[in-house]
Design an enzyme around this catalytic site. Structure first.
Site, PDB file in Angstrom:
ATOM      1  N   HIS A   1     -22.649 132.618  52.602  1.00  0.00           N
ATOM      2  CA  HIS A   1     -21.357 133.306  52.439  1.00  0.00           C
ATOM      3  C   HIS A   1     -20.506 133.235  53.702  1.00  0.00           C
ATOM      4  CE1 HIS A   1     -23.458 136.973  54.178  1.00  0.00           C
ATOM      5  NE2 HIS A   1     -22.256 137.120  54.732  1.00  0.00           N
TER       6      HIS A   1
ATOM      7  N   ASP B   1     -28.605 132.494  49.897  1.00  0.00           N
ATOM      8  CA  ASP B   1     -27.557 132.836  50.879  1.00  0.00           C
ATOM      9  C   ASP B   1     -27.846 132.225  52.244  1.00  0.00           C
ATOM     10  OD1 ASP B   1     -25.144 133.888  51.729  1.00  0.00           O
ATOM     11  OD2 ASP B   1     -25.995 135.826  52.276  1.00  0.00           O
TER      12      ASP B   1
ATOM     13  N   SER C   1     -23.656 138.807  59.926  1.00  0.00           N
ATOM     14  CA  SER C   1     -24.157 137.864  58.929  1.00  0.00           C
ATOM     15  C   SER C   1     -24.557 136.544  59.571  1.00  0.00           C
ATOM     16  CB  SER C   1     -23.081 137.596  57.867  1.00  0.00           C
ATOM     17  OG  SER C   1     -22.867 138.725  57.070  1.00  0.00           O
TER      18      SER C   1
END
Length: 202
Positions: free
Chosen positions: A6, A36, A115
């Site tokens: 992402h 992911d 992230s």
């Protein structure tokens, strides 16, 4: 360079910024939304760049201390470290894209900018890739979730070798066997169970 899918989703140009502030162009080798995870390749990396040492995420235990490293809020807070404890080693979560993931849950504070950052044990070994948070506001602090290195290794290896993750497919269509289907198909021995309706030509 390993990061989250992402993080690179929708991007056209990518840079890897090192701790000393030097930046390098990078290209995406592959990304996998289901796990992911994404893999990038730095262009003309500097000599002496040392890769992180992988730890064994399967050996993690609840209550063990871990450190989350990342850039909460962007590069202005690069290499921020937060410390926490593992709450669960096989916590199932559902991503915004609807995929189910098994993650390490910890209470080390992470924010959207974390992230793709590292989750390390106290030996400095990489044990997870930070991927998601849960909080009442939907952002900042809360519980943190990381993808275990046992999964990361497999995904990254597949992306490097095949350009995509290799997953097994059973290749059959199954329906529930009930008395109606049993009668239609002339099955008399049992009247419940499963019926193989179709075998895919893979």
């Amino acid at each position: 360079i390993i990061t989250n899918a992402h993080v690179v989703s929708g991007g056209e140009k990518f840079e890897v910024v090192l701790q000393n502030g030097d930046s390098y162009d990078a290209t995406v080798i592959g990304a996998d939304n289901q796990s992911d995870l994404a893999l990038l390749k730095m262009q003309n990396p500097p000599e002496g760049l040392v890769a992180a040492t992988f730890g064994n995420s399967d050996e993690l235990e609840v209550g063990e201390m871990v450190v989350a490293i990342g850039n909460p809020g962007g590069l202005a807070l690069a290499s921020t470290q937060t410390v926490g404890y593992i709450s669960a080693v096989q916590r199932t979560i559902t991503t915004e894209l609807g995929y189910t993931m098994v993650c390490i849950q910890a209470d080390a504070a992470i924010n959207p900018g974390n992230s793709g950052g590292a989750l390390v044990n106290l030996a400095g070994e990489l044990v997870g890739i930070n991927t998601a948070i849960y909080s009442n506001t939907g952002s900042y602090s809360g519980y943190s979730f990381a993808i275990p290195t046992s999964i990361v290794k497999k995904v990254v290896s597949d992306i490097r070798q095949y350009g995509a993750v290799q997953r097994a497919v059973l290749g059959i269509t199954i329906s529930e066997l009930n008395s109606k289907i049993a009668k239609e198909k002339g099955i008399t021995a049992v009247n419940e169970g499963a019926v193989i309706e179709e075998v895919s030509d893979l």
